[in-house]
Design a protein around this motif. Structure first.
Motif, PDB file in Angstrom:
ATOM      1  N   GLU A  34       0.818  -1.213   0.000  1.00  0.00           N
ATOM      2  CA  GLU A  34       0.000   0.000   0.000  1.00  0.00           C
ATOM      3  C   GLU A  34       0.855   1.268   0.000  1.00  0.00           C
ATOM      4  O   GLU A  34       0.385   2.347  -0.373  1.00  0.00           O
ATOM      5  CB  GLU A  34      -0.949   0.009   1.209  1.00  0.00           C
ATOM      6  N   ASP A  35       2.125   1.150   0.397  1.00  0.00           N
ATOM      7  CA  ASP A  35       3.026   2.309   0.390  1.00  0.00           C
ATOM      8  C   ASP A  35       3.945   2.331  -0.839  1.00  0.00           C
ATOM      9  O   ASP A  35       4.592   3.348  -1.093  1.00  0.00           O
ATOM     10  CB  ASP A  35       3.904   2.300   1.651  1.00  0.00           C
ATOM     11  N   HIS A  36       4.038   1.212  -1.583  1.00  0.00           N
ATOM     12  CA  HIS A  36       5.024   1.118  -2.664  1.00  0.00           C
ATOM     13  C   HIS A  36       4.428   0.839  -4.044  1.00  0.00           C
ATOM     14  O   HIS A  36       5.174   0.834  -5.027  1.00  0.00           O
ATOM     15  CB  HIS A  36       6.054   0.012  -2.355  1.00  0.00           C
ATOM     16  N   VAL A  37       3.139   0.569  -4.129  1.00  0.00           N
ATOM     17  CA  VAL A  37       2.510   0.266  -5.411  1.00  0.00           C
ATOM     18  C   VAL A  37       1.448   1.309  -5.713  1.00  0.00           C
ATOM     19  O   VAL A  37       0.580   1.588  -4.873  1.00  0.00           O
ATOM     20  CB  VAL A  37       1.877  -1.144  -5.400  1.00  0.00           C
ATOM     21  N   PHE A  38       1.523   1.903  -6.925  1.00  0.00           N
ATOM     22  CA  PHE A  38       0.565   2.919  -7.334  1.00  0.00           C
ATOM     23  C   PHE A  38       0.104   2.622  -8.757  1.00  0.00           C
ATOM     24  O   PHE A  38       0.908   2.264  -9.610  1.00  0.00           O
ATOM     25  CB  PHE A  38       1.196   4.318  -7.282  1.00  0.00           C
ATOM     26  N   LEU A  39      -1.189   2.731  -9.025  1.00  0.00           N
ATOM     27  CA  LEU A  39      -1.748   2.521 -10.352  1.00  0.00           C
ATOM     28  C   LEU A  39      -2.691   3.670 -10.678  1.00  0.00           C
ATOM     29  O   LEU A  39      -3.610   3.972  -9.900  1.00  0.00           O
ATOM     30  CB  LEU A  39      -2.516   1.194 -10.428  1.00  0.00           C
ATOM     31  N   VAL A  40      -2.451   4.350 -11.804  1.00  0.00           N
ATOM     32  CA  VAL A  40      -3.251   5.497 -12.202  1.00  0.00           C
ATOM     33  C   VAL A  40      -3.650   5.320 -13.665  1.00  0.00           C
ATOM     34  O   VAL A  40      -2.942   4.693 -14.443  1.00  0.00           O
ATOM     35  CB  VAL A  40      -2.475   6.818 -12.004  1.00  0.00           C
ATOM     36  N   GLU A  41      -4.801   5.907 -14.020  1.00  0.00           N
ATOM     37  CA  GLU A  41      -5.358   5.670 -15.343  1.00  0.00           C
ATOM     38  C   GLU A  41      -4.616   6.397 -16.449  1.00  0.00           C
ATOM     39  O   GLU A  41      -4.549   5.918 -17.582  1.00  0.00           O
ATOM     40  CB  GLU A  41      -6.843   6.074 -15.384  1.00  0.00           C
ATOM     41  N   ARG A  42      -4.083   7.589 -16.182  1.00  0.00           N
ATOM     42  CA  ARG A  42      -3.437   8.373 -17.238  1.00  0.00           C
ATOM     43  C   ARG A  42      -2.133   8.966 -16.721  1.00  0.00           C
ATOM     44  O   ARG A  42      -1.965   9.207 -15.518  1.00  0.00           O
ATOM     45  CB  ARG A  42      -4.349   9.516 -17.705  1.00  0.00           C
ATOM     46  N   PHE A  43      -1.244   9.234 -17.657  1.00  0.00           N
ATOM     47  CA  PHE A  43       0.052   9.800 -17.284  1.00  0.00           C
ATOM     48  C   PHE A  43      -0.109  11.169 -16.620  1.00  0.00           C
ATOM     49  O   PHE A  43       0.655  11.523 -15.721  1.00  0.00           O
ATOM     50  CB  PHE A  43       0.955   9.924 -18.524  1.00  0.00           C
ATOM     51  N   ASP A  44      -1.119  11.930 -17.048  1.00  0.00           N
ATOM     52  CA  ASP A  44      -1.235  13.293 -16.502  1.00  0.00           C
ATOM     53  C   ASP A  44      -1.810  13.303 -15.092  1.00  0.00           C
ATOM     54  O   ASP A  44      -2.038  14.368 -14.514  1.00  0.00           O
ATOM     55  CB  ASP A  44      -2.075  14.173 -17.429  1.00  0.00           C
ATOM     56  N   LEU A  45      -2.051  12.099 -14.532  1.00  0.00           N
ATOM     57  CA  LEU A  45      -2.564  12.024 -13.162  1.00  0.00           C
ATOM     58  C   LEU A  45      -1.543  11.500 -12.158  1.00  0.00           C
ATOM     59  O   LEU A  45      -1.847  11.405 -10.969  1.00  0.00           O
ATOM     60  CB  LEU A  45      -3.807  11.118 -13.124  1.00  0.00           C
TER      61      LEU A  45
END
Length: 663
Positions: free
Chosen positions: A190-201
């Motif tokens: 939860e502190d080391h993995v991030f997933l976002v839909e677009r590069f600008d976010l």
């Protein structure tokens, strides 16, 4: 544990990008922390669009603006990867922020595949090495930014990197695979993995961590009630939602933005929603086009996505069946093909021979027959009546050929056409001479003279008599084959050069060699169809050390006329077993080597019935039994002449009567 916690807080800080809702830090408002060696590992595969790469470039520069850059504080390196790995600058390359920014702006994307595992191994072995500026006892931190699924294995190499003390943050964008991100990142996820839909976010993930390092905030010291994110402001705070969510009217809770349900998409077939974003997909049998919106039917045959052995038939989007080339039929597995053998299945009308090819056949004929114009039936080839055979007496058909024969009492000559009463000067002769150590060198020279005396008595030529020589002891050696020499002079010269072998007496082995090799056409023996007599002469001085029975018998059964000459300790029973019938005319024995010249003078190697067949005994014409034998032979000859005269007289009388009757 304190150092690890501080390091984690520092990494969370580097992901912060200040939004317009909060004041920008000035050049003297850097967040402070202990020294860190930080390397960005950025995905530049072809799936990263140019404008997306520019967003990632700005993302790194914005983070650098928040760090205390220096050789004794924070060192930064940048590595990009796709199907290969390229180091843009290492930890020791730049010590000033402006130089790093310039280098980042000059990065040219690789635009190939996505070999993340290869990149992590480079990170572990090269980027964090002393040669590239890695400092001892300074935390190693890696930030991996990717937009897709790795094309190689990452779990094992990422585990190895973490075991070496590298703390890994995995930031996934758009098409990134969460399973792969968790396999790369350090725990807790939860502190080391991030997933976002677009590069600008991607900059928004820094919001929840910045105040933990840059000062006291009410978000961390009060029950703010924000469902997602809390942003401290001077003396207050503001609630925010994660990307893909919108803040509800209560100012604290968040609701997912379902763009598919709201119809805010342009997918041709299927819309797959995620908070604030969507991706397009296609119905079964279709594939998403490069625009990631529209769909095209999948032709599995054209794309080679089938397991048909020969022919793939497209039946519609994503559907195919298998077929076979002409002459083949589909097997039960409906994938592979088998050749149709019409000959084996009896589906032909060939009279004699059917020659199969897949699905077709041709006809042929047995030897001695020819295929008719109908290409099905065969006609026997009567060579004797269709060619000029030249046989003097009679032509005999054989399958596809013919041969000549002679009347009883005459022999076919070497030309294969004419007949004669004798071929005594036309034989294939192979001499087997004993070279064992019991012969002794001086006696071996007498043996060679004996051989040359035999040669002198023969009509040697390529079309007449051919001579081959084999020496044997414990082994067998061809001194020269039948095909090598065609004159008596050449043969005699070769005989004189023969070296003495010594050792044992393997007569059986020599007979086997003679039968299998010496009288082969490869070594100069003329074909059996030419009826050239084959003669073998064995010269030995002792008992054989191996069995002679088998090959002595086989040699005579093969039509070879065998002569046996023994000297000294030679065994008479063995000589008789070697010799052809009548045995008394095909073997000779003497106790002394000096007497073998007498054998050579009296030995006649011919097959004419009118001449002595191998008679080697020197008879005393004055002996009583010889006088009787001579007298008997003379009387027999006179009787035969008397009968012939009587027959001629009767024939003359018959002719006279015929002449008188005509008058």
């Amino acid at each position: 544990m304190g150092n690890l916690r501080a390091l984690s807080c520092f990494i969370l800080l580097i992901l912060v990008v200040f939004t317009t809702a909060r004041p920008k830090s000035g050049p003297d408002q850097k967040c402070k922390s202990g020294p860190v060696d930080l390397v960005f590992l950025i995905d530049s595969s072809r799936s990263v669009r140019p404008h997306e790469f520019e967003t990632m470039r700005k993302f790194m520069i914005d983070i650098l603006n928040t760090l205390d850059i220096g050789p004794d504080s924070t060192r930064v390196g940048v590595v990009q990867y796709s199907s290969q790995v390229r180091n843009e600058f290492s930890l020791k390359t730049h010590s000033k922020l402006e130089n790093m920014v310039k280098a980042i702006n000059e990065i040219v994307p690789l635009a190939q595949g996505t070999m993340t595992g290869l990149a992590i191994r480079y990170l572990m072995n090269e980027a964090f090495s002393p040669g590239q500026g890695d400092r001892p006892k300074v935390p190693n931190v890696a930030v991996i930014v990717t937009d897709g699924r790795p094309q190689d294995r990452v779990a094992e190499v990422a585990t190895e990197a973490r075991e070496k003390g590298i703390e890994i943050y995995a930031v996934g964008v758009a098409r990134a695979d969460m399973t792969s991100l968790r396999a790369m990142a350090s725990p807790p996820f939860e502190d080391h993995v991030f997933l976002v839909e677009r590069f600008d976010l991607i900059h928004q993930f820094g919001l929840q961590f910045q105040d933990k390092l840059c000062g006291i905030d009410l978000c961390s010291e009060s029950e703010h009630g924000c469902e997602h994110l809390c942003e401290s402001t001077p003396g207050s705070y503001i609630c925010h939602c994660l990307p893909g969510y919108r803040l509800n009217a209560d100012g604290k809770t968040c609701s997912a933005i379902d763009l598919c349900a709201e119809g805010k998409h342009d997918c041709q077939q299927i819309c797959i929603s995620s908070p604030g974003s969507f991706t397009c997909d296609c119905n079964r049998g279709h594939q998403l086009n490069d625009d990631e919106k529209t769909c095209s039917p999948i032709d599995l045959c054209a794309e080679g996505k089938h397991d048909c052995e020969q022919v793939c038939v497209n039946m519609g989007p994503g559907i195919f069946t298998c077929d076979c080339n002409k002459g083949y039929r589909l097997n039960e597995d409906e994938k592979s093909c088998s050749a149709i053998d019409l000959c084996a299945e009896g589906k032909h009308d060939c009279e004699q021979i059917c020659v199969s090819a897949p699905g077709v056949f041709t006809c042929d004929c047995n030897k001695g027959f020819k295929l008719n114009r109908d290409k099905r039936t065969c006609t026997n080839m009567d060579m004797c009546n269709t060619v000029k055979h030249g046989c003097e007496y009679q032509c005999v058909n054989t399958p596809g050929s013919y041969h000549c024969i002679c009347p009883e009492g005459q022999l076919l000559q070497e030309d294969g056409k004419t007949c004669g009463t004798c071929k005594s000067s036309n034989i294939d002769l192979v001499l087997l001479i004993d070279g064992s150590k019991s012969v002794r060198p001086q006696n071996f020279e007498l043996v060679k003279k004996f051989v040359n005396q035999v040669v002198d008595s023969l009509d040697v030529s390529a079309r007449g008599t051919r001579v081959g020589l084999v020496q044997y002891s414990s082994r067998v050696r061809t001194e020269f084959p039948l095909s090598m020499y065609h004159t008596a002079e050449d043969i005699k010269a070769a005989v004189l050069k023969v070296d003495y072998m010594e050792k044992g007496t393997m007569t059986g082995l020599a007979l086997k060699h003679m039968l299998e090799n010496s009288f082969s056409e490869a070594e100069g023996a003329r074909p059996a169809s030419h009826n050239i007599p084959r003669v073998g002469l064995v010269f030995t001085d002792g008992r054989s050390q191996d069995d002679i029975s088998e090959y002595a018998k086989k040699a005579k059964e093969a039509g070879i006329t065998m002569y046996a000459v023994g000297v000294g300790k030679a065994v008479e029973d063995e000589l008789r077993e070697i010799a052809s019938d009548p045995v008394e005319k095909h073997f000779y024995y003497t106790t002394d080597f000096s007497a073998i010249n007498t054998i050579a003078e009296n030995l006649k190697l011919n097959v004419c019935p009118a001449e002595s067949q191998g008679e080697v005994e020197v008879k005393d014409p004055c002996a009583c039994e010889n006088l009787v034998e001579f007298q008997q032979a003379t009387m027999n000859s006179l009787d035969q002449l008397t009968q012939k005269l009587a027959s001629m007289a009767a024939r003359l009388e018959q002719l006279e009567n015929q002449l008188l009757s005509r008058k």
